[in-house]
Scaffold this active site. Sequence first.
Site, PDB file in Angstrom:
ATOM      1  N   GLN A 124       0.771  -2.328   7.812  1.00  0.00           N
ATOM      2  CA  GLN A 124       0.366  -1.299   8.765  1.00  0.00           C
ATOM      3  C   GLN A 124      -0.665  -1.855   9.733  1.00  0.00           C
ATOM      4  OE1 GLN A 124      -0.047   1.907   5.348  1.00  0.00           O
ATOM      5  NE2 GLN A 124      -0.765   2.745   7.284  1.00  0.00           N
ATOM      6  N   GLY A 125      -0.460  -1.594  11.003  1.00  0.00           N
ATOM      7  CA  GLY A 125      -1.433  -1.964  12.016  1.00  0.00           C
ATOM      8  C   GLY A 125      -2.054  -0.714  12.609  1.00  0.00           C
ATOM      9  N   SER A 127      -5.912   0.461  11.798  1.00  0.00           N
ATOM     10  CA  SER A 127      -7.352   0.356  12.046  1.00  0.00           C
ATOM     11  C   SER A 127      -7.672  -0.763  13.038  1.00  0.00           C
ATOM     12  CB  SER A 127      -8.102   0.100  10.744  1.00  0.00           C
ATOM     13  OG  SER A 127      -7.954   1.187   9.855  1.00  0.00           O
ATOM     14  N   SER A 159      -3.519  -5.012   5.484  1.00  0.00           N
ATOM     15  CA  SER A 159      -3.337  -5.593   4.148  1.00  0.00           C
ATOM     16  C   SER A 159      -2.121  -6.513   4.089  1.00  0.00           C
ATOM     17  CB  SER A 159      -3.188  -4.479   3.107  1.00  0.00           C
ATOM     18  OG  SER A 159      -4.370  -3.730   3.009  1.00  0.00           O
ATOM     19  N   GLU A 243       0.128   8.326   1.337  1.00  0.00           N
ATOM     20  CA  GLU A 243      -0.866   7.412   0.774  1.00  0.00           C
ATOM     21  C   GLU A 243      -1.931   8.150  -0.022  1.00  0.00           C
ATOM     22  OE1 GLU A 243      -2.054   3.652   3.171  1.00  0.00           O
ATOM     23  OE2 GLU A 243      -1.821   5.265   4.633  1.00  0.00           O
TER      24      GLU A 243
END
Length: 382
Positions: A124-125, A127, A159, A243
């Site tokens: 995931q991009g 933050s 991550s 999540e």
Amino acid sequence: MTDGPLDFGDPADLDRLRRDFRAWLAEHPLPERDPDEPVPVFLHRWHRLLHSGGWVGLDVPEEYGGRGLTALHQVAISDELGTRGVPGVPRIGYLAHALLEFGSEEQRRRLLPRMLRGDDVWCQGFSEPGAGSDLAGMSTYAHRDGGHYTVNGQKLWTSYAQYSDLCLLLARTDRTAADPHAAISAFVLPLDRPGVTVRPLRAANGDDEFCELFLDDVRLRESERVGAEGDGWPLAMTTVSYERNALDTGHLSKYGLLIERLRRVAHERRETLADGLLSEVGRCVVDYEVLVAHARRRTAERLAGRAAGPESSVDKLLMTRAEQRLYETALKVFPEELYGEGGEIFGDYLYSRAASVYGGTSQIQRNIIAKRLLRLPADRRA
């Protein structure tokens, strides 16, 4: 203690599913991990093994590589894994459901089967250095030029990007919108695209889970956008709702194991435990039961077709409180966990300290609840 099957119209075949999965696990235990094998590589092997048995994507329609069952079936599998203390189902369900809800038919048919099988590893991009908990403040910008976008910016805390093939990327597509939430769009970013640089961050404990992602004039096709321009914020809310549900992630069953251990030892040592420690154990039990009830309600809402929204901020706060108090109390009851090679609780305690930061800080979650759920005015001067 809450136990037994979930109580909101369980499918009749849920018990059979659990039995079948237990039998499969007995024949396919968690593989051995070489000490030199990176954690994400090991987890990817586990992902493929689970998929080979049909235990990944249970609530994804069959035409996209799943089994066409319900969210409750997938929750049951996560629960079974959690009670055994082994890694859960690969945490791709939230990405899969984002694509199911916002992706085109072509994207769903092309991307989802490969995601579920583990052919493509995703990250995931979301933050950024200046927009971690408050995504509306992101500065990564995707400039549209005909049928393409040129993306520039930086992502942080991505991550295991160094082990990933694709990234679900959020970027601003309108710098003039009055509502910053409405100016965010989502894209599927191949990490081998020219202009993408992945830089792992080495943490104090030696882990390199988190990465920086630099985007310098990265070209993306319009067909690589997920949903319409401006769909990035609701897509992000769909993602984090999965999540943050402790039933989806298997956290509830993991917490439950430790809760039972605490209750048993507190009863056995009630005459010798330090003053106030019994009360702390009791508060842990209450936190856990509240989290169980809330996670059940959220799952029931999803089964009823209710869309994800800012309510997930409540989920995040409840899970953070339960997790941090649980491991802090456990260390007081089991101080021996601070020493030697068996300090699993100590490791979990250290990781729990970050729960009030990752996935959106507790302060930001309270702001979201105040503004978007309670509709409180922005300026409340004393």
